[in-house]
Design an enzyme around this catalytic site. Sequence first.
Site, PDB file in Angstrom:
ATOM      1  N   LYS A   1       3.287  -0.142   2.017  1.00  0.00           N
ATOM      2  CA  LYS A   1       4.216  -1.237   2.352  1.00  0.00           C
ATOM      3  C   LYS A   1       3.918  -1.781   3.750  1.00  0.00           C
ATOM      4  O   LYS A   1       3.828  -2.988   3.952  1.00  0.00           O
ATOM      5  CB  LYS A   1       5.680  -0.753   2.279  1.00  0.00           C
ATOM      6  CG  LYS A   1       6.082  -0.204   0.920  1.00  0.00           C
ATOM      7  CD  LYS A   1       7.534   0.224   0.866  1.00  0.00           C
ATOM      8  CE  LYS A   1       7.885   1.371   1.778  1.00  0.00           C
ATOM      9  NZ  LYS A   1       7.212   2.654   1.445  1.00  0.00           N
TER      10      LYS A   1
ATOM     11  N   ARG B   1      17.058   0.961   0.560  1.00  0.00           N
ATOM     12  CA  ARG B   1      16.495   2.202   0.036  1.00  0.00           C
ATOM     13  C   ARG B   1      17.503   2.970  -0.809  1.00  0.00           C
ATOM     14  O   ARG B   1      17.200   4.044  -1.294  1.00  0.00           O
ATOM     15  CB  ARG B   1      16.098   3.067   1.225  1.00  0.00           C
ATOM     16  CG  ARG B   1      14.756   3.731   1.130  1.00  0.00           C
ATOM     17  CD  ARG B   1      14.557   4.336   2.502  1.00  0.00           C
ATOM     18  NE  ARG B   1      13.385   5.090   2.643  1.00  0.00           N
ATOM     19  CZ  ARG B   1      12.339   4.694   3.360  1.00  0.00           C
ATOM     20  NH1 ARG B   1      12.315   3.514   3.930  1.00  0.00           N
ATOM     21  NH2 ARG B   1      11.326   5.508   3.508  1.00  0.00           N
TER      22      ARG B   1
ATOM     23  N   ARG C   1      10.203  13.788   1.069  1.00  0.00           N
ATOM     24  CA  ARG C   1      10.341  12.318   1.054  1.00  0.00           C
ATOM     25  C   ARG C   1      10.130  11.781  -0.355  1.00  0.00           C
ATOM     26  O   ARG C   1      10.815  10.853  -0.785  1.00  0.00           O
ATOM     27  CB  ARG C   1       9.342  11.677   2.037  1.00  0.00           C
ATOM     28  CG  ARG C   1       9.753  11.912   3.488  1.00  0.00           C
ATOM     29  CD  ARG C   1       8.628  11.603   4.446  1.00  0.00           C
ATOM     30  NE  ARG C   1       8.283  10.205   4.476  1.00  0.00           N
ATOM     31  CZ  ARG C   1       7.151   9.735   5.002  1.00  0.00           C
ATOM     32  NH1 ARG C   1       6.284  10.578   5.551  1.00  0.00           N
ATOM     33  NH2 ARG C   1       6.896   8.449   4.994  1.00  0.00           N
TER      34      ARG C   1
ATOM     35  N   ARG D   1       2.091  11.165  12.138  1.00  0.00           N
ATOM     36  CA  ARG D   1       3.553  11.155  12.157  1.00  0.00           C
ATOM     37  C   ARG D   1       4.075  12.541  11.802  1.00  0.00           C
ATOM     38  O   ARG D   1       3.560  13.171  10.876  1.00  0.00           O
ATOM     39  CB  ARG D   1       4.080  10.135  11.136  1.00  0.00           C
ATOM     40  CG  ARG D   1       4.362   8.784  11.758  1.00  0.00           C
ATOM     41  CD  ARG D   1       4.671   7.705  10.782  1.00  0.00           C
ATOM     42  NE  ARG D   1       5.640   8.023   9.733  1.00  0.00           N
ATOM     43  CZ  ARG D   1       6.029   7.157   8.805  1.00  0.00           C
ATOM     44  NH1 ARG D   1       5.529   5.927   8.794  1.00  0.00           N
ATOM     45  NH2 ARG D   1       6.899   7.491   7.875  1.00  0.00           N
TER      46      ARG D   1
ATOM     47  N   ARG E   1      -3.104   9.606   7.162  1.00  0.00           N
ATOM     48  CA  ARG E   1      -2.603   8.485   7.982  1.00  0.00           C
ATOM     49  C   ARG E   1      -2.579   8.854   9.464  1.00  0.00           C
ATOM     50  O   ARG E   1      -2.174   9.933   9.858  1.00  0.00           O
ATOM     51  CB  ARG E   1      -1.189   8.097   7.546  1.00  0.00           C
ATOM     52  CG  ARG E   1      -0.570   7.073   8.513  1.00  0.00           C
ATOM     53  CD  ARG E   1       0.633   6.391   7.991  1.00  0.00           C
ATOM     54  NE  ARG E   1       1.640   7.280   7.498  1.00  0.00           N
ATOM     55  CZ  ARG E   1       2.724   6.869   6.834  1.00  0.00           C
ATOM     56  NH1 ARG E   1       2.872   5.585   6.573  1.00  0.00           N
ATOM     57  NH2 ARG E   1       3.612   7.732   6.419  1.00  0.00           N
TER      58      ARG E   1
HETATM   59  P1  AP5 Z   1       1.374   2.709   4.834  1.00  0.00           P
HETATM   60  O1  AP5 Z   1       1.088   1.253   4.774  1.00  0.00           O
HETATM   61  O2  AP5 Z   1       1.701   3.301   6.162  1.00  0.00           O
HETATM   62  O3  AP5 Z   1       2.469   3.090   3.735  1.00  0.00           O
HETATM   63  P2  AP5 Z   1       4.044   2.828   3.702  1.00  0.00           P
HETATM   64  O4  AP5 Z   1       4.412   2.501   2.298  1.00  0.00           O
HETATM   65  O5  AP5 Z   1       4.454   1.857   4.763  1.00  0.00           O
HETATM   66  O6  AP5 Z   1       4.515   4.304   4.030  1.00  0.00           O
HETATM   67  P3  AP5 Z   1       5.632   4.883   4.997  1.00  0.00           P
HETATM   68  O7  AP5 Z   1       5.398   6.372   5.023  1.00  0.00           O
HETATM   69  O8  AP5 Z   1       5.699   4.200   6.325  1.00  0.00           O
HETATM   70  O9  AP5 Z   1       6.893   4.559   4.183  1.00  0.00           O
HETATM   71  P4  AP5 Z   1       8.172   5.292   4.141  1.00  0.00           P
HETATM   72  O10 AP5 Z   1       8.909   4.326   3.339  1.00  0.00           O
HETATM   73  O11 AP5 Z   1       8.260   6.680   3.669  1.00  0.00           O
HETATM   74  O12 AP5 Z   1       8.504   5.566   5.685  1.00  0.00           O
HETATM   75  P5  AP5 Z   1       9.422   4.787   6.688  1.00  0.00           P
HETATM   76  O13 AP5 Z   1       8.696   4.702   7.963  1.00  0.00           O
HETATM   77  O14 AP5 Z   1       9.983   3.552   6.059  1.00  0.00           O
HETATM   78  O15 AP5 Z   1       0.115   3.470   4.187  1.00  0.00           O
HETATM   79  C1  AP5 Z   1       0.043   4.886   4.145  1.00  0.00           C
HETATM   80  C2  AP5 Z   1      -1.420   5.335   4.415  1.00  0.00           C
HETATM   81  O16 AP5 Z   1      -2.241   4.912   3.325  1.00  0.00           O
HETATM   82  C3  AP5 Z   1      -2.047   4.716   5.675  1.00  0.00           C
HETATM   83  O17 AP5 Z   1      -2.886   5.664   6.261  1.00  0.00           O
HETATM   84  C4  AP5 Z   1      -2.873   3.524   5.150  1.00  0.00           C
HETATM   85  O18 AP5 Z   1      -3.990   3.254   5.971  1.00  0.00           O
HETATM   86  C5  AP5 Z   1      -3.274   4.012   3.770  1.00  0.00           C
HETATM   87  N1  AP5 Z   1      -3.336   2.950   2.765  1.00  0.00           N
HETATM   88  C6  AP5 Z   1      -2.466   1.929   2.605  1.00  0.00           C
HETATM   89  N2  AP5 Z   1      -2.815   1.161   1.558  1.00  0.00           N
HETATM   90  C7  AP5 Z   1      -3.942   1.729   1.021  1.00  0.00           C
HETATM   91  C8  AP5 Z   1      -4.789   1.398  -0.078  1.00  0.00           C
HETATM   92  N3  AP5 Z   1      -4.535   0.327  -0.875  1.00  0.00           N
HETATM   93  N4  AP5 Z   1      -5.845   2.195  -0.347  1.00  0.00           N
HETATM   94  C9  AP5 Z   1      -6.107   3.288   0.436  1.00  0.00           C
HETATM   95  N5  AP5 Z   1      -5.357   3.635   1.512  1.00  0.00           N
HETATM   96  C10 AP5 Z   1      -4.276   2.874   1.801  1.00  0.00           C
HETATM   97  O19 AP5 Z   1      10.683   5.798   6.808  1.00  0.00           O
HETATM   98  C11 AP5 Z   1      10.599   7.001   7.533  1.00  0.00           C
HETATM   99  C12 AP5 Z   1      11.962   7.693   7.490  1.00  0.00           C
HETATM  100  O20 AP5 Z   1      12.960   6.853   8.123  1.00  0.00           O
HETATM  101  C13 AP5 Z   1      12.534   7.966   6.092  1.00  0.00           C
HETATM  102  O21 AP5 Z   1      12.034   9.179   5.536  1.00  0.00           O
HETATM  103  C14 AP5 Z   1      14.046   8.033   6.392  1.00  0.00           C
HETATM  104  O22 AP5 Z   1      14.417   9.258   6.968  1.00  0.00           O
HETATM  105  C15 AP5 Z   1      14.222   6.940   7.451  1.00  0.00           C
HETATM  106  N6  AP5 Z   1      14.525   5.622   6.842  1.00  0.00           N
HETATM  107  C16 AP5 Z   1      13.768   4.499   6.886  1.00  0.00           C
HETATM  108  N7  AP5 Z   1      14.359   3.493   6.225  1.00  0.00           N
HETATM  109  C17 AP5 Z   1      15.520   3.986   5.743  1.00  0.00           C
HETATM  110  C18 AP5 Z   1      16.575   3.434   4.943  1.00  0.00           C
HETATM  111  N8  AP5 Z   1      16.528   2.152   4.510  1.00  0.00           N
HETATM  112  N9  AP5 Z   1      17.619   4.229   4.618  1.00  0.00           N
HETATM  113  C19 AP5 Z   1      17.687   5.508   5.051  1.00  0.00           C
HETATM  114  N10 AP5 Z   1      16.730   6.111   5.798  1.00  0.00           N
HETATM  115  C20 AP5 Z   1      15.657   5.342   6.143  1.00  0.00           C
END
Ligand code: AP5
Length: 215
Positions: free
Chosen positions: A13, A86, A169, A158, A125
């Site tokens: 994402k 979410r 997660r 991270r 990552r």
């Molecule tokens: P990346 O683009 O970083 O993936 P992402 O989907 O953004 O993953 P996140 O881990 O950031 O999402 P998340 O939703 O769990 O975490 P968030 O920070 O929102 O890609 C991942 C890796 O793959 C990278 O290394 C990239 O280079 C590689 N890659 C990407 N695309 C690729 C492809 N096509 N092919 C190969 N490699 C690829 O949330 C963190 C925490 O915050 C949560 O656990 C929760 O505690 C809290 N939180 C956040 N939002 C909320 C909410 N709305 N409600 C409650 N708690 C929340």
Amino acid sequence: MKIILLGPPGAGKGTQCKRISERYGAAHLSSGDILRAERKAGTQLGKEAQRYMDSGALVPDQLIIDMMIGAIKKCPKGYLLDGFPRTVVQGEALDKALAAAGEKIDAILNLQIDDSVIIARMSGRRSCSKCGAVYHVSNQPPKVAGICDSDGEMLSQRPDDKPEVVENRLKTYHAQTAAVVGYYQKVGRKVIDIDADKSVDAVSKAIFVKLDALK
Ligand code: AP5
């Protein structure tokens, strides 16, 4: 342009939002990035969010809703919502806020990918704590290993990308977040599925085809 990107952790994402933002000019609003910035700044919100994030659980709905609705209000020209909503409660709160402002979401994209691929993506990552750039040790490596291409900062892993936290997660995603797709379908919104198990360029291309068609 106002877009929601749904999908499990590690689906890509953040990676795709950066590219969508460059192409269409909408602000990238990542709930995870905002929470990490709050933690870094040592705010009350950051402190409250810490224990949930470190265990792979969701931060309580009301904290997130206030934070994200506040962020959206600062971007009247358009935004990409990454990681929000979410839960169904968050989705309902967003709809209510949009209706009150007379706004609507232009598209809801759902990045689909298998859990087994996600684990490999998360373990590789690396990100820059200064500018937020995201890399992968093999799929999207920086020019110099361990160093950010943009600002020369050291890259780090991270804390919530540790295998045991990733497992939680994913459980949290299946138990609480996957239902958001069903919520949008139930209220009659079209959800556009995108196969995220392709190269970064191929996924971007599939997204751009869908978003160009909206214009
Ligand atoms: P990346 O683009 O970083 O993936 P992402 O989907 O953004 O993953 P996140 O881990 O950031 O999402 P998340 O939703 O769990 O975490 P968030 O920070 O929102 O890609 C991942 C890796 O793959 C990278 O290394 C990239 O280079 C590689 N890659 C990407 N695309 C690729 C492809 N096509 N092919 C190969 N490699 C690829 O949330 C963190 C925490 O915050 C949560 O656990 C929760 O505690 C809290 N939180 C956040 N939002 C909320 C909410 N709305 N409600 C409650 N708690 C929340």
